[in-house]
Design a protein around this motif. Structure first.
Motif, PDB file in Angstrom:
ATOM      1  N   THR A  10       2.120  10.430  -7.702  1.00 57.36           N
ATOM      2  CA  THR A  10       1.331  10.892  -8.844  1.00 57.36           C
ATOM      3  C   THR A  10       0.655  12.230  -8.544  1.00 57.36           C
ATOM      4  O   THR A  10       0.101  12.845  -9.448  1.00 57.36           O
ATOM      5  CB  THR A  10       0.245   9.871  -9.231  1.00 57.36           C
ATOM      6  OG1 THR A  10      -0.702   9.741  -8.171  1.00 57.36           O
ATOM      7  CG2 THR A  10       0.859   8.526  -9.577  1.00 57.36           C
ATOM      8  N   CYS A  11       0.708  12.654  -7.308  1.00 55.21           N
ATOM      9  CA  CYS A  11       0.025  13.882  -6.865  1.00 55.21           C
ATOM     10  C   CYS A  11       1.024  15.015  -6.688  1.00 55.21           C
ATOM     11  O   CYS A  11       2.215  14.778  -6.517  1.00 55.21           O
ATOM     12  CB  CYS A  11      -0.677  13.628  -5.538  1.00 55.21           C
ATOM     13  SG  CYS A  11      -1.885  12.311  -5.619  1.00 55.21           S
ATOM     14  N   LEU A  43      -9.182   5.173  -5.542  1.00 56.72           N
ATOM     15  CA  LEU A  43      -8.971   6.622  -5.496  1.00 56.72           C
ATOM     16  C   LEU A  43      -7.885   7.048  -6.480  1.00 56.72           C
ATOM     17  O   LEU A  43      -8.082   7.973  -7.271  1.00 56.72           O
ATOM     18  CB  LEU A  43      -8.588   7.056  -4.079  1.00 56.72           C
ATOM     19  CG  LEU A  43      -8.198   8.514  -3.903  1.00 56.72           C
ATOM     20  CD1 LEU A  43      -9.412   9.402  -4.075  1.00 56.72           C
ATOM     21  CD2 LEU A  43      -7.557   8.728  -2.555  1.00 56.72           C
ATOM     22  N   TYR A  44      -6.760   6.357  -6.448  1.00 60.13           N
ATOM     23  CA  TYR A  44      -5.649   6.743  -7.317  1.00 60.13           C
ATOM     24  C   TYR A  44      -5.913   6.389  -8.770  1.00 60.13           C
ATOM     25  O   TYR A  44      -5.471   7.098  -9.658  1.00 60.13           O
ATOM     26  CB  TYR A  44      -4.331   6.151  -6.817  1.00 60.13           C
ATOM     27  CG  TYR A  44      -3.820   6.921  -5.637  1.00 60.13           C
ATOM     28  CD1 TYR A  44      -3.136   8.112  -5.806  1.00 60.13           C
ATOM     29  CD2 TYR A  44      -4.067   6.492  -4.342  1.00 60.13           C
ATOM     30  CE1 TYR A  44      -2.685   8.849  -4.735  1.00 60.13           C
ATOM     31  CE2 TYR A  44      -3.620   7.224  -3.255  1.00 60.13           C
ATOM     32  CZ  TYR A  44      -2.938   8.404  -3.454  1.00 60.13           C
ATOM     33  OH  TYR A  44      -2.507   9.131  -2.391  1.00 60.13           O
ATOM     34  N   ARG A  46      -8.768   6.611 -10.337  1.00 63.01           N
ATOM     35  CA  ARG A  46      -9.575   7.729 -10.880  1.00 63.01           C
ATOM     36  C   ARG A  46      -8.722   8.972 -11.097  1.00 63.01           C
ATOM     37  O   ARG A  46      -8.847   9.653 -12.110  1.00 63.01           O
ATOM     38  CB  ARG A  46     -10.751   8.044  -9.956  1.00 63.01           C
ATOM     39  CG  ARG A  46     -11.908   7.092 -10.153  1.00 63.01           C
ATOM     40  CD  ARG A  46     -12.997   7.457  -9.227  1.00 63.01           C
ATOM     41  NE  ARG A  46     -12.494   7.042  -7.919  1.00 63.01           N
ATOM     42  CZ  ARG A  46     -13.222   6.603  -6.927  1.00 63.01           C
ATOM     43  NH1 ARG A  46     -14.478   6.582  -7.009  1.00 63.01           N
ATOM     44  NH2 ARG A  46     -12.698   6.213  -5.814  1.00 63.01           N
ATOM     45  N   TRP A  47      -7.871   9.291 -10.148  1.00 64.64           N
ATOM     46  CA  TRP A  47      -7.010  10.475 -10.239  1.00 64.64           C
ATOM     47  C   TRP A  47      -6.082  10.378 -11.448  1.00 64.64           C
ATOM     48  O   TRP A  47      -5.970  11.296 -12.250  1.00 64.64           O
ATOM     49  CB  TRP A  47      -6.200  10.626  -8.950  1.00 64.64           C
ATOM     50  CG  TRP A  47      -5.051  11.576  -9.025  1.00 64.64           C
ATOM     51  CD1 TRP A  47      -3.734  11.254  -9.170  1.00 64.64           C
ATOM     52  CD2 TRP A  47      -5.091  13.010  -8.989  1.00 64.64           C
ATOM     53  NE1 TRP A  47      -2.955  12.389  -9.207  1.00 64.64           N
ATOM     54  CE2 TRP A  47      -3.772  13.482  -9.101  1.00 64.64           C
ATOM     55  CE3 TRP A  47      -6.118  13.934  -8.869  1.00 64.64           C
ATOM     56  CZ2 TRP A  47      -3.443  14.824  -9.094  1.00 64.64           C
ATOM     57  CZ3 TRP A  47      -5.800  15.277  -8.857  1.00 64.64           C
ATOM     58  CH2 TRP A  47      -4.483  15.715  -8.970  1.00 64.64           C
ATOM     59  N   GLN A  50      -8.004  10.016 -15.167  1.00 70.50           N
ATOM     60  CA  GLN A  50      -8.562  11.271 -15.701  1.00 70.50           C
ATOM     61  C   GLN A  50      -7.498  12.111 -16.391  1.00 70.50           C
ATOM     62  O   GLN A  50      -7.817  12.889 -17.276  1.00 70.50           O
ATOM     63  CB  GLN A  50      -9.175  12.109 -14.578  1.00 70.50           C
ATOM     64  CG  GLN A  50     -10.457  11.586 -14.046  1.00 70.50           C
ATOM     65  CD  GLN A  50     -10.953  12.413 -12.876  1.00 70.50           C
ATOM     66  OE1 GLN A  50     -10.239  13.242 -12.320  1.00 70.50           O
ATOM     67  NE2 GLN A  50     -12.189  12.182 -12.488  1.00 70.50           N
ATOM     68  N   ARG A  51      -6.265  11.980 -16.000  1.00 68.15           N
ATOM     69  CA  ARG A  51      -5.173  12.789 -16.536  1.00 68.15           C
ATOM     70  C   ARG A  51      -4.338  12.055 -17.584  1.00 68.15           C
ATOM     71  O   ARG A  51      -3.313  12.548 -18.025  1.00 68.15           O
ATOM     72  CB  ARG A  51      -4.281  13.258 -15.391  1.00 68.15           C
ATOM     73  CG  ARG A  51      -4.988  14.290 -14.538  1.00 68.15           C
ATOM     74  CD  ARG A  51      -4.488  14.339 -13.120  1.00 68.15           C
ATOM     75  NE  ARG A  51      -5.218  15.339 -12.364  1.00 68.15           N
ATOM     76  CZ  ARG A  51      -6.418  15.144 -11.848  1.00 68.15           C
ATOM     77  NH1 ARG A  51      -7.051  14.001 -12.009  1.00 68.15           N
ATOM     78  NH2 ARG A  51      -7.016  16.105 -11.175  1.00 68.15           N
TER      79      ARG A  51
END
Length: 103
Positions: A10-11, A43-44, A46-47, A50-51
């Motif tokens: 996802t990053c 952590l993931y 939230r990442w 948000q998107r």
């Protein structure tokens, strides 16, 4: 059938819009249960949240806790599609591979 996407995909270098296209297509057209695999779900979450990346993702699970088609950076399980990113140049190939393994 479940599609399990490794959290690191996802990053960047993944294109987030290509990730959304992939999850949309797999959830709507292929009728797969799409989940993320993560050892650090907070952590993931939230990442990705948000998107807008949780729209077609049902859950975040621990690696190895579910069976299905895996989209990962390395081969850890049977039915794994190995890729280093989800991007416009490979999203159609990934969908074709997912479709063939999920059938």
């Amino acid at each position: 059938m479940t599609l399990l996407i490794r959290d690191q995909l996802t990053c960047p270098p993944t294109w987030f819009l290509s990730y959304r296209d992939l999850t949309l297509y797999c959830a709507v057209m292929l009728k797969l249960d799409v989940v993320l695999e993560s050892a650090d779900p907070d952590l993931y979450y939230r990442w990705v949240r948000q998107r807008g990346g949780m729209d077609f993702v049902q859950d975040i699970v621990r690696p190895g806790s579910e069976r299905g088609v895996h989209l990962d950076l390395e081969r850890h399980f049977a039915n794994t599609i190995v890729t280093d990113r989800i991007a416009p140049e490979n999203v159609h190939r990934l969908i074709a591979r997912i479709r063939s393994l999920a059938a």
